[in-house]
Design a protein around this motif. Sequence first.
Motif, PDB file in Angstrom:
ATOM      1  N   ARG A   6      -4.304   1.958  -0.267  1.00  0.00           N
ATOM      2  CA  ARG A   6      -5.262   1.286  -0.516  1.00  0.00           C
ATOM      3  C   ARG A   6      -5.949   1.893   0.813  1.00  0.00           C
ATOM      4  NH1 ARG A   6       0.504   1.099   2.438  1.00  0.00           N
ATOM      5  NH2 ARG A   6       0.715  -1.032   2.047  1.00  0.00           N
ATOM      6  N   LEU A   7      -7.017   2.576   0.866  1.00  0.00           N
ATOM      7  CA  LEU A   7      -7.708   3.884   1.530  1.00  0.00           C
ATOM      8  C   LEU A   7      -8.753   3.221  -0.157  1.00  0.00           C
ATOM      9  CD1 LEU A   7      -7.138   7.234   2.783  1.00  0.00           C
ATOM     10  CD2 LEU A   7      -8.405   4.918   3.386  1.00  0.00           C
ATOM     11  N   ALA A   8      -8.298   3.260  -1.654  1.00  0.00           N
ATOM     12  CA  ALA A   8      -8.816   3.298  -2.748  1.00  0.00           C
ATOM     13  C   ALA A   8      -9.583   1.267  -2.580  1.00  0.00           C
ATOM     14  CB  ALA A   8      -8.164   3.327  -4.421  1.00  0.00           C
ATOM     15  N   ILE A   9      -8.143   0.525  -2.348  1.00  0.00           N
ATOM     16  CA  ILE A   9      -8.959  -0.915  -1.989  1.00  0.00           C
ATOM     17  C   ILE A   9     -10.018  -1.364  -1.519  1.00  0.00           C
ATOM     18  CG2 ILE A   9      -7.827  -3.272  -1.881  1.00  0.00           C
ATOM     19  CD1 ILE A   9      -4.963  -2.358  -2.446  1.00  0.00           C
ATOM     20  N   GLN A  10     -10.019  -0.908  -0.118  1.00  0.00           N
ATOM     21  CA  GLN A  10     -10.860  -0.277   0.833  1.00  0.00           C
ATOM     22  C   GLN A  10     -12.291  -0.454   0.511  1.00  0.00           C
ATOM     23  OE1 GLN A  10      -9.769   0.342   4.888  1.00  0.00           O
ATOM     24  NE2 GLN A  10     -11.964   0.668   4.854  1.00  0.00           N
ATOM     25  N   GLY A  15     -17.583  -4.361  -3.028  1.00  0.00           N
ATOM     26  CA  GLY A  15     -17.889  -5.448  -3.800  1.00  0.00           C
ATOM     27  C   GLY A  15     -16.904  -5.961  -4.763  1.00  0.00           C
ATOM     28  N   VAL A  16     -16.344  -5.202  -4.927  1.00  0.00           N
ATOM     29  CA  VAL A  16     -15.762  -5.346  -6.934  1.00  0.00           C
ATOM     30  C   VAL A  16     -15.210  -6.148  -6.554  1.00  0.00           C
ATOM     31  CG1 VAL A  16     -14.231  -4.148  -7.936  1.00  0.00           C
ATOM     32  CG2 VAL A  16     -15.889  -3.088  -7.279  1.00  0.00           C
ATOM     33  N   GLN A  17     -14.957  -7.160  -8.104  1.00  0.00           N
ATOM     34  CA  GLN A  17     -13.792  -8.772  -7.326  1.00  0.00           C
ATOM     35  C   GLN A  17     -11.864  -8.392  -7.038  1.00  0.00           C
ATOM     36  OE1 GLN A  17     -15.061 -10.542 -11.130  1.00  0.00           O
ATOM     37  NE2 GLN A  17     -17.143 -11.227 -10.486  1.00  0.00           N
ATOM     38  N   ALA A  18     -12.021  -8.627  -7.022  1.00  0.00           N
ATOM     39  CA  ALA A  18      -9.725  -8.959  -6.579  1.00  0.00           C
ATOM     40  C   ALA A  18      -9.464  -8.334  -8.060  1.00  0.00           C
ATOM     41  CB  ALA A  18      -9.409  -9.746  -6.167  1.00  0.00           C
ATOM     42  N   LYS A  19      -9.755  -9.509  -9.569  1.00  0.00           N
ATOM     43  CA  LYS A  19      -9.277  -9.027 -10.653  1.00  0.00           C
ATOM     44  C   LYS A  19      -9.119  -7.914 -10.675  1.00  0.00           C
ATOM     45  CE  LYS A  19      -9.038 -10.948 -14.803  1.00  0.00           C
ATOM     46  NZ  LYS A  19      -9.821 -12.066 -16.002  1.00  0.00           N
ATOM     47  N   LEU A  69      -2.398  -7.871  -5.280  1.00  0.00           N
ATOM     48  CA  LEU A  69      -3.460  -7.863  -4.178  1.00  0.00           C
ATOM     49  C   LEU A  69      -4.352  -8.574  -2.884  1.00  0.00           C
ATOM     50  CD1 LEU A  69      -5.744  -5.636  -4.290  1.00  0.00           C
ATOM     51  CD2 LEU A  69      -7.056  -6.910  -5.615  1.00  0.00           C
ATOM     52  N   TYR A  70      -3.562  -9.896  -3.468  1.00  0.00           N
ATOM     53  CA  TYR A  70      -4.137 -10.550  -2.839  1.00  0.00           C
ATOM     54  C   TYR A  70      -3.451 -10.899  -1.920  1.00  0.00           C
ATOM     55  CZ  TYR A  70      -7.389 -12.903  -5.271  1.00  0.00           C
ATOM     56  OH  TYR A  70      -9.088 -13.424  -5.768  1.00  0.00           O
ATOM     57  N   SER A  71      -2.255 -10.549  -1.379  1.00  0.00           N
ATOM     58  CA  SER A  71      -1.498 -10.578  -0.555  1.00  0.00           C
ATOM     59  C   SER A  71      -1.650  -8.796   0.656  1.00  0.00           C
ATOM     60  CB  SER A  71      -0.089 -10.377  -0.556  1.00  0.00           C
ATOM     61  OG  SER A  71       0.879 -11.489  -1.033  1.00  0.00           O
ATOM     62  N   GLU A  72      -1.902  -8.106  -0.280  1.00  0.00           N
ATOM     63  CA  GLU A  72      -2.290  -6.891   0.403  1.00  0.00           C
ATOM     64  C   GLU A  72      -3.539  -7.598   0.871  1.00  0.00           C
ATOM     65  OE1 GLU A  72      -2.272  -2.668   1.928  1.00  0.00           O
ATOM     66  OE2 GLU A  72      -1.046  -3.721   0.494  1.00  0.00           O
ATOM     67  N   LEU A  73      -4.110  -7.626   0.842  1.00  0.00           N
ATOM     68  CA  LEU A  73      -5.772  -8.302   1.652  1.00  0.00           C
ATOM     69  C   LEU A  73      -6.287  -8.741   2.855  1.00  0.00           C
ATOM     70  CD1 LEU A  73      -8.763  -9.203  -2.079  1.00  0.00           C
ATOM     71  CD2 LEU A  73      -7.972  -6.764  -0.362  1.00  0.00           C
ATOM     72  N   ARG A 120     -17.405 -11.296   3.267  1.00  0.00           N
ATOM     73  CA  ARG A 120     -16.026 -11.333   2.508  1.00  0.00           C
ATOM     74  C   ARG A 120     -15.895 -10.447   3.557  1.00  0.00           C
ATOM     75  NH1 ARG A 120     -15.330  -7.340  -2.575  1.00  0.00           N
ATOM     76  NH2 ARG A 120     -14.910  -8.790  -4.496  1.00  0.00           N
ATOM     77  N   LEU A 121     -14.521 -10.860   3.913  1.00  0.00           N
ATOM     78  CA  LEU A 121     -13.200 -10.416   4.978  1.00  0.00           C
ATOM     79  C   LEU A 121     -13.249  -9.272   4.753  1.00  0.00           C
ATOM     80  CD1 LEU A 121     -10.974 -13.518   5.252  1.00  0.00           C
ATOM     81  CD2 LEU A 121     -12.531 -13.120   7.162  1.00  0.00           C
ATOM     82  N   ARG A 122     -12.946  -8.569   6.181  1.00  0.00           N
ATOM     83  CA  ARG A 122     -12.922  -7.062   5.547  1.00  0.00           C
ATOM     84  C   ARG A 122     -11.551  -6.641   5.959  1.00  0.00           C
ATOM     85  NH1 ARG A 122     -16.113  -3.320   7.685  1.00  0.00           N
ATOM     86  NH2 ARG A 122     -17.988  -4.667   8.553  1.00  0.00           N
ATOM     87  N   TYR A 123     -11.114  -5.698   5.166  1.00  0.00           N
ATOM     88  CA  TYR A 123     -10.363  -5.124   4.160  1.00  0.00           C
ATOM     89  C   TYR A 123     -10.100  -3.857   4.707  1.00  0.00           C
ATOM     90  CZ  TYR A 123      -6.266  -3.117   2.080  1.00  0.00           C
ATOM     91  OH  TYR A 123      -5.023  -2.380   2.071  1.00  0.00           O
ATOM     92  N   SER A 124      -9.696  -3.767   6.338  1.00  0.00           N
ATOM     93  CA  SER A 124      -8.922  -1.828   6.546  1.00  0.00           C
ATOM     94  C   SER A 124      -7.188  -1.510   5.595  1.00  0.00           C
ATOM     95  CB  SER A 124      -8.528  -2.588   7.999  1.00  0.00           C
ATOM     96  OG  SER A 124      -8.550  -1.496   8.265  1.00  0.00           O
TER      97      SER A 124
END
Length: 91
Positions: free
Chosen positions: A13-17, A23-27, A40-44, A57-61
Amino acid sequence: MARCYITRSYEERLAIQSLWEDGVQAKKIAEKLGAPLSSLYSELRRGQDGSRLPNQRLRYSADLAQMRIQQSYEQRGRGNGQAQKGAGNGG
């Protein structure tokens, strides 16, 4: 074979954040984690706090996502021995 129904670790999750904030694309993030894009979209969504990053972009925590998943684990099943009021039995 896709890794479905795999719970992400806090480190993931920290890596995703970090990647999301960079600015890395979700894909690309999904590929890096070896996860389906839908997961990944569910996680975001799980980690959205309603605020936006400078790039709009909407912030991911990661912390919020971790808290929400732990809450969902605690609420599963009938582990506390209390029946839900009004559920079934007409009452």
